[in-house]
Design an enzyme around this catalytic site. Structure first.
Site, PDB file in Angstrom:
ATOM      1  N   PRO A  21      40.330  38.033  37.772  1.00  0.00           N
ATOM      2  CA  PRO A  21      41.351  38.905  37.198  1.00  0.00           C
ATOM      3  C   PRO A  21      42.270  39.425  38.298  1.00  0.00           C
ATOM      4  CG  PRO A  21      39.255  40.080  37.389  1.00  0.00           C
ATOM      5  CD  PRO A  21      39.002  38.652  37.793  1.00  0.00           C
ATOM      6  N   CYS A 106      37.240  47.936  41.205  1.00  0.00           N
ATOM      7  CA  CYS A 106      38.622  48.243  41.580  1.00  0.00           C
ATOM      8  C   CYS A 106      38.671  49.422  42.544  1.00  0.00           C
ATOM      9  CB  CYS A 106      39.482  48.539  40.350  1.00  0.00           C
ATOM     10  SG  CYS A 106      41.179  48.872  40.824  1.00  0.00           S
ATOM     11  N   ASN A 206      32.645  35.870  45.230  1.00  0.00           N
ATOM     12  CA  ASN A 206      34.095  36.061  45.298  1.00  0.00           C
ATOM     13  C   ASN A 206      34.473  36.678  46.647  1.00  0.00           C
ATOM     14  OD1 ASN A 206      36.264  38.621  44.265  1.00  0.00           O
ATOM     15  ND2 ASN A 206      36.903  36.495  44.300  1.00  0.00           N
ATOM     16  N   ASP A 208      37.715  35.596  49.781  1.00  0.00           N
ATOM     17  CA  ASP A 208      38.152  34.760  50.903  1.00  0.00           C
ATOM     18  C   ASP A 208      37.998  33.265  50.688  1.00  0.00           C
ATOM     19  OD1 ASP A 208      38.784  37.145  52.008  1.00  0.00           O
ATOM     20  OD2 ASP A 208      37.263  37.106  53.590  1.00  0.00           O
TER      21      ASP A 208
END
Ligand SMILES: Cc1cc2nc3c(=O)[nH]c(=O)nc-3n(C[C@H](O)[C@H](O)[C@H](O)COP(=O)(O)O)c2cc1C
Length: 332
Positions: A21, A106, A206, A208
């Site tokens: 996302p 987030c 997740n 790089d």
């Protein structure tokens, strides 16, 4: 093949590669573009505020349109209020998403201050109540995306992972940085490996992945079940197809200048059709910056488009830029 079980409507996909996302990026046009290029298992919508969704805010419901072609599609929601999140999850399922994801990673201040996103890593009891309440409302798989922790002194991803698993989530995705790091430093893949060792549910790694080779390396080094890619897909939307080819031992397809031109123009025409002129221009400038990264004379185009005031002139400038590149290629 990756399977998100632990739900009455499990989801299977292959290859085990997911478009992450990205707010302001993974809108319908971009997801479709990635899906049409191929090689992606799941595409994810940009995060959606549970409060705005439950409140029926027009701007949010407009954002949430998707097409059948995108499936399987995950919709990510965020918020701090347990009941609002549960209601939002129900709406996500009603809208027809294949997977519902909760954002617990987030780091943006606006989100953290509302005690949502990564702030939930600072309150695992609230996180647990939220996951259980959301899970109860869903028949589609529930996943949670988080980071390593709030900062170096609070790396509690293993605890959160265990909470997720015990509460019946179908998979977890982890970005190997703390919230405090935002995007600085390097993603810690060893933490992804530790999470994988600890949990039985699928772990998506997740952070790089820049080249297709990185995805294979992440899987080999961490044992993760799937790989999620964010920023690299904006510069190279072919990355999923290239990774899939690499995984099956094939040649990595390299887009030609002509392929790039076709992709950029078809994306830009989709944006121009849907958005108001001012918003479209803003979006086109952003994507031109990414798409022309590393292309010969890309900087010249990036400078030129800053002064272009309307969408047709913009599209003409992009066409002209590629015509010149192709002309040079032919002449060489
Ligand atoms: C522009 C942008 C927007 C993002 N929006 C979201 C979001 O809405 N939800 C989320 O969980 N992560 C979001 N992220 C984080 C990415 O999903 C991903 O975890 C992070 O970029 C690390 O992956 P990468 O190294 O492949 O970019 C965003 C990242 C970027 C660059």
């Amino acid at each position: 093949m990756l399977r998100f079980a632990e739900a009455s409507k499990p989801v299977e996909f292959d290859p085990p590669l997911l478009l992450a996302p990205m707010a302001g990026v993974t809108d319908r046009d971009f997801r479709l573009l990635i899906r049409r290029i191929g090689g992606v298992g799941v595409v994810t919508m940009e995060f959606i505020s549970s409060r705005a969704l439950v409140g029926g805010h027009r701007a949010v419901t407009d954002l949430m349109h998707f097409s059948e072609e995108e499936r399987p599609l995950a919709i990510q929601i965020y918020g701090s209020d347990v009941e609002t999140m549960a209601e939002a999850a129900e709406i996500v399922e009603e809208l027809g998403a294949d997977i519902c994801d909760i954002n617990m990673g987030c780091p943006a201040n606006k989100v953290l201050k509302g005690c949502a996103g990564a702030a939930l890593m600072g309150d695992l009891r609230l996180a647990e109540r939220m996951i259980i309440a959301v899970k109860k409302r869903l028949t589609i798989p529930l996943t949670v995306k988080f980071r390593i922790g709030l900062d170096e002194t609070r790396r509690n991803y293993l605890e959160l992972g265990k909470v997720c698993e015990a509460s019946g989530v179908s998979a977890v995705a982890m970005h190997g940085r703390t919230a405090k790091q935002m995007f600085s430093g390097k993603a810690d893949w060893s933490a992804i490996a530790r999470l994988k060792e600890t949990l039985a549910v699928p772990v998506i790694g997740n952070g790089d992945i820049r080249e297709p080779e990185d995805a294979l390396r992440m899987m080999a080094e961490t044992g993760c079940d799937g790989v999620m890619v964010a920023r690299a897909a904006t510069k190279n939307p072919w990355i999923f197809r290239q990774t899939e080819a690499l995984m099956s031992g094939g040649e990595v397809p390299m887009p030609t200048i002509g392929d790039r031109r076709d992709l950029i123009l078809s994306h830009f025409r989709m944006v121009a059709r849907r958005e108001s002129s001012r918003f479209a221009l803003h979006k086109l400038r952003k994507f031109t910056g990414w798409y022309t990264h590393g292309l010969p004379h890309g900087r010249k185009l990036r400078q030129r488009i800053n002064s272009l005031a309307d969408v047709p002139t913009f599209l003409a400038a992009v066409e002209e830029f590629f015509e010149e590149l192709l002309e040079r290629e032919r002449a060489a």
